[in-house]
Every structure is written in C-alpha cells, then in structure tokens.
Design an enzyme around this catalytic site. Structure first.
Site, PDB file in Angstrom:
ATOM      1  N   ASP A   1       0.842  -1.192   0.000  1.00  0.00           N
ATOM      2  CA  ASP A   1       0.000   0.000   0.000  1.00  0.00           C
ATOM      3  C   ASP A   1       0.879   1.244   0.000  1.00  0.00           C
ATOM      4  OD1 ASP A   1      -2.236   1.581   0.095  1.00  0.00           O
ATOM      5  OD2 ASP A   1      -2.543   1.343   2.248  1.00  0.00           O
TER       6      ASP A   1
ATOM      7  N   HIS B   1      -2.919  14.020   1.603  1.00  0.00           N
ATOM      8  CA  HIS B   1      -3.070  13.076   2.718  1.00  0.00           C
ATOM      9  C   HIS B   1      -1.786  12.976   3.536  1.00  0.00           C
ATOM     10  CE1 HIS B   1      -4.061   9.558   5.101  1.00  0.00           C
ATOM     11  NE2 HIS B   1      -2.972   8.956   4.638  1.00  0.00           N
TER      12      HIS B   1
ATOM     13  N   ARG C   1       2.781  14.101  13.589  1.00  0.00           N
ATOM     14  CA  ARG C   1       4.097  14.633  13.987  1.00  0.00           C
ATOM     15  C   ARG C   1       4.059  16.158  13.931  1.00  0.00           C
ATOM     16  NH1 ARG C   1       4.671  10.939  10.097  1.00  0.00           N
ATOM     17  NH2 ARG C   1       5.007  12.614   8.603  1.00  0.00           N
TER      18      ARG C   1
ATOM     19  N   GLU D   1      -9.873   4.013   4.780  1.00  0.00           N
ATOM     20  CA  GLU D   1      -9.048   4.795   3.862  1.00  0.00           C
ATOM     21  C   GLU D   1      -9.539   4.520   2.449  1.00  0.00           C
ATOM     22  OE1 GLU D   1      -4.866   5.648   6.157  1.00  0.00           O
ATOM     23  OE2 GLU D   1      -4.870   3.965   4.758  1.00  0.00           O
TER      24      GLU D   1
ATOM     25  N   GLU E   1      -9.185   4.270  -1.294  1.00  0.00           N
ATOM     26  CA  GLU E   1      -8.021   4.097  -2.161  1.00  0.00           C
ATOM     27  C   GLU E   1      -8.423   3.420  -3.470  1.00  0.00           C
ATOM     28  OE1 GLU E   1      -4.566   2.517  -0.264  1.00  0.00           O
ATOM     29  OE2 GLU E   1      -5.090   3.356   1.708  1.00  0.00           O
TER      30      GLU E   1
ATOM     31  N   ASP F   1      -8.642   0.503   2.947  1.00  0.00           N
ATOM     32  CA  ASP F   1      -7.563   0.064   3.839  1.00  0.00           C
ATOM     33  C   ASP F   1      -7.967   0.450   5.277  1.00  0.00           C
ATOM     34  OD1 ASP F   1      -5.050  -0.674   4.864  1.00  0.00           O
ATOM     35  OD2 ASP F   1      -4.189   1.297   4.458  1.00  0.00           O
TER      36      ASP F   1
ATOM     37  N   ARG G   1      -6.275   3.679  14.178  1.00  0.00           N
ATOM     38  CA  ARG G   1      -5.268   4.748  14.332  1.00  0.00           C
ATOM     39  C   ARG G   1      -4.529   4.684  15.663  1.00  0.00           C
ATOM     40  NH1 ARG G   1      -4.536   5.852   9.200  1.00  0.00           N
ATOM     41  NH2 ARG G   1      -6.426   6.622   8.178  1.00  0.00           N
TER      42      ARG G   1
ATOM     43  N   GLN H   1      -2.079   1.827  15.427  1.00  0.00           N
ATOM     44  CA  GLN H   1      -1.067   2.197  14.433  1.00  0.00           C
ATOM     45  C   GLN H   1      -0.056   3.191  15.011  1.00  0.00           C
ATOM     46  OE1 GLN H   1      -2.850   4.115  11.002  1.00  0.00           O
ATOM     47  NE2 GLN H   1      -0.872   4.594  10.069  1.00  0.00           N
TER      48      GLN H   1
ATOM     49  N   LYS I   1      -3.263  -2.182  10.739  1.00  0.00           N
ATOM     50  CA  LYS I   1      -3.773  -2.280   9.367  1.00  0.00           C
ATOM     51  C   LYS I   1      -4.111  -3.716   8.971  1.00  0.00           C
ATOM     52  CE  LYS I   1      -2.515   1.975   7.725  1.00  0.00           C
ATOM     53  NZ  LYS I   1      -3.382   2.905   6.997  1.00  0.00           N
TER      54      LYS I   1
ATOM     55  N   THR J   1      -8.567  -5.536   4.874  1.00  0.00           N
ATOM     56  CA  THR J   1      -8.545  -4.625   3.733  1.00  0.00           C
ATOM     57  C   THR J   1      -9.639  -5.122   2.800  1.00  0.00           C
ATOM     58  OG1 THR J   1      -6.136  -4.472   3.940  1.00  0.00           O
ATOM     59  CG2 THR J   1      -7.097  -3.662   1.890  1.00  0.00           C
TER      60      THR J   1
ATOM     61  N   THR K   1      -4.357   6.540   0.742  1.00  0.00           N
ATOM     62  CA  THR K   1      -5.573   7.345   0.897  1.00  0.00           C
ATOM     63  C   THR K   1      -5.609   8.460  -0.133  1.00  0.00           C
ATOM     64  OG1 THR K   1      -5.453   6.928   3.257  1.00  0.00           O
ATOM     65  CG2 THR K   1      -6.905   8.706   2.536  1.00  0.00           C
TER      66      THR K   1
ATOM     67  N   GLU L   1      -8.292  12.571   8.820  1.00  0.00           N
ATOM     68  CA  GLU L   1      -8.253  13.930   8.267  1.00  0.00           C
ATOM     69  C   GLU L   1      -9.611  14.623   8.371  1.00  0.00           C
ATOM     70  OE1 GLU L   1      -5.917  14.237   4.373  1.00  0.00           O
ATOM     71  OE2 GLU L   1      -6.373  12.117   4.560  1.00  0.00           O
TER      72      GLU L   1
HETATM   73 CA    CA Z   1      -3.540   3.062   3.255  1.00  0.00          CA
END
Ligand code: CA
Length: 405
Positions: A119, A126, A135, A192, A194, A226, A230, A233, A246, A250, A337, A351
């Site tokens: 992926d 994104h 971050r 996500e 995609e 996906d 969070r 992750q 993850k 999927t 994403t 987001e």
């Molecule tokens: Ca993804």
C-alpha cells in the site's frame, strides 16, 4: 467510436459496453466462475466457452481471475474484443442471451487470489495532513516523500471481498497523557479510500519493471478500503511501519475494471518537483480522472479526486520492482488514501475529523469522529469512458461489528 449494446440495461449506469469489468460469481449448487458485468447482468464466460462462443484455455471455470490474468495482454485484448462483438452484434443475441444472468440472482465473490499486497502513500494532501496530525513538531512531509512513492507491505491473507463484515480490532494503544499502554478494542477505527491495481503477468527476479511496461503486467483496477486502527497504528509504528493497526482487514471491490477501459480517463498528474530519478520518469500521462465518493451509512462523507495523486500507478510499479523483487500474478498495489486539498475531499476520518478534534457532520444530523459499531462504509468511483460514456468501478462496502467480548 461509439458502440451500442443490445443489452438494454447497459445504457445507463457505469457498467456499459465501454467498461466490461471482470469478476467471479456463483449460483447455488454451482462452482464459482468468471463473468463480465454488463448493465444489471453478468455474462457467464464459463458457459460461453463451453458453447464455443469465446476462446477459453480453462481460464473461466477456474473460480478466480488469476488464470486469465496470467494469460497476458494479447489474451485480455482478444477476449474484450470478442465480448464487445457478441454484445453489440444483434445476430449473436439469441445464442448469448441465455448466458446473461441478473446480478441480483448470483453471489458475487472475491475476484482474484491476492499474492502480495503493498500500500502506497501517494497523495501529497493526505501525507501532509497525516504528518501535521501525527508529527506536529516536524515538517509535514518527510524528506524522502517527493523522491519516491513511499509504501508499506500489508497482509494478503486479510484482503476481503466487498461486503465482508469488519470486526473491530483489539490491541495495544497509548493515548497522549497515558503513562502506560493498555489493551482493548480500537477507539479510533478508520477507513481509507483508495484505488488499487492488480498484476496479471509476473516479472523475473532481478529485473525492474519500467514505467513504460505497466500495461504488459497490470490487468486492471479496483477500489480498496484500507481499514485502519489509528490508536494501534500510532503506538506500534515506532520506528517501523503499520502492522496490527492495518493487517486485520482490507476490502476490495468486486469487479476488476480493465486497464483498457480507463484509457480515456488518463490525465496529466500534478507537476513533480523535484524531477524524479530516471527510473521513475513516465513518458505518458498516468493520472486518472476518477471521482471517488465515500458514504457512511448511505450519507456522503467525502468526494476525493484521484487525479490529484502525486505519484502515478506506473511509477508505483516501477518503484516496487526497482530492487529486483519479482511480480507475481495477483499482486495487489493500493494507492494510499486519496485526499484532495479541500476538507470535503479527504479520504479518511483521521483527516475529516482532524483526529477527532473536529467532528464530521453528516446530512442526517449525526456526527462522527471515528467509526462506530454498526457503521457501514461504502466507496464508489466513476471515470469518463470511451464515446462520452461513464465507467464505474463498482463499490466496496463493509459494516463495522463490535469486538468480541
Ligand atoms: Ca492506506
């Protein structure tokens, strides 16, 4: 050139004669076989070959698309031309019509066996938003991001067909301010949106696949969700990439849209600055004018535009093989994403709700930060097709079920 099919239902919706996507289906008491969707019907290619109407080297009765995918571009093109001829030439109607089955009467299955699954992370919007959220004290994009299409390897064994229930994963999470990690169901379950492509023709070890050879290897495109936890992750991805956050699930759409059907949707991708290294340069424009739609419980949550993706599919394939790793039939590569510059174009809840700080209001009056048990997420997409037609990528859907007690 416009072609008109004698299948009446093919003239509206996105499953017209210009699309002809492949899938796998079955009826009660029958083995799964390969079919082509046209309008609200599926053309049974296993029966068609038994009747001598299409050429078959045991591709179509095998229960997955892999045998046909490995046959290569000449076989894909020949079958596409033959099916187009059969569904447009009225003189074939009497022989073909018995093999057209209402989609409503069949069970649509997983279209192909996934070999490996990787992926990417190819939307600049994104990646920058995720960087700002995850971050906040660093630059939004890491220093490598504009030099290579960054990716992680996912888990092929948990790629599920559309409609498979999604069980909320449990794991370790450590929220900001928590002195120690704790264990339990994810509190930040996300989707996500995609777009993925699937490999048909393998490549030898030690030899990269150049961007110009994309069509020689890739069979078609699907939609991918996906699913992402969070909180799991964020705590586990230090310093390596996503793992349990993850790998629980999927989802992929049921109908694989051939590369040929999306040729009219090709558009120039965003300008790449700095210029990528030579192995990532692409002579042809490979942005795709795909309009995605994300629905939560049937309400539109976002409309991401795939044309805004920074890295294109041939660049992703060239990058994935440049170290000499061979391609296998059934390798699935997802885009990452799909998010655009506007809030309404963001392809995940991380987001859309800015990690829960700005709840998303749906038009039924409900609010979401992350997904709740019982929520159904559906992704849809369409693109311009030949002769002014519309190409649908079908849909991929899944409902969140509670974690087992
Ligand atoms: Ca993804």
């Amino acid at each position: 050139m416009t072609t008109v099919s004698w299948v009446e239902s093919s003239r509206d919706g996105g499953f017209g004669i210009e699309n002809l996507p492949y899938g796998v289906f079955s009826r009660p008491g029958e083995l799964p076989r390969v079919g082509v969707a046209i309008g609200d019907r599926v053309l049974d290619l296993a029966e068609m070959s038994a009747a001598g109407l299409v050429e078959d080297r045991h591709y179509f009765a095998s229960g997955s698309l892999n045998a046909f995918m490995v046959a290569g571009r000449a076989a894909w093109r020949a079958n596409r031309e033959r099916v187009t001829e059969l569904l447009t030439d009225e003189s074939y109607r009497g022989r073909v019509e018995p093999h057209l089955i209402p989609v409503a009467n069949v069970q649509v299955r997983k279209p192909f066996e996934v070999a490996d699954y990787a992926d990417f992370y190819s939307s600049e919007h994104h990646a920058a938003n995720a960087g700002r959220i995850m971050r906040p004290d660093a630059a939004p994009l890491p220093p490598n991001w504009k030099h290579m299409p960054v990716a992680y390897h996912g888990r092929a064994g948990t790629v599920y067909p559309s409609g498979t229930p999604i069980i909320r994963p449990s794991g370790q999470r450590r929220a900001k301010g928590d002195p120690e990690p704790s264990f339990g169901p994810s509190r930040r379950l996300d989707f996500e949106a995609e777009v993925g492509f699937v490999v048909g023709v393998p490549s030898p070890a030690g030899r990269g696949v150049p961007t110009a050879a994309f069509r020689d290897h890739v069979f078609g495109f699907v939609l991918v969700n996906d699913w992402s936890a969070r909180d799991l992750q964020r705590w586990e991805s230090q310093p390596l990439g996503p793992f349990l956050g993850k790998s629980f699930a999927t989802s992929v759409s049921s109908w694989v849209v051939p590369v040929a059907a999306l040729e009219p949707a090709r558009v120039p991708p965003p300008v790449q600055d700095p210029a990528p290294l030579p192995y990532l340069r692409c002579e042809e424009p490979w942005g795709l004018d795909l309009h995605l739609e994300v629905l939560i419980n049937g309400r539109v949550a976002a409309r991401p535009e795939f044309a805004s993706m920074y890295w294109t599919s041939p660049q992703q394939l060239a990058h994935a093989t440049v170290n000499g790793a061979p391609l296998r039939t059934g390798d699935l590569f997802a885009s990452g994403t799909v998010s655009g510059p506007e809030r309404g174009q963001r392809g995940c809840m991380l987001e859309l709700s800015w990690d829960g700080q700005e709840p998303l209001l749906l038009d039924d009056g409900t609010e979401r930060t992350y997904l709740e048990d019982g929520d159904t997420v559906t992704l849809r997409a369409q693109a311009p097709g030949a002769g002014g037609s519309r190409i649908a990528l079908g849909e991929v859907t899944g409902t969140v079920h509670p974690a087992p007690a």
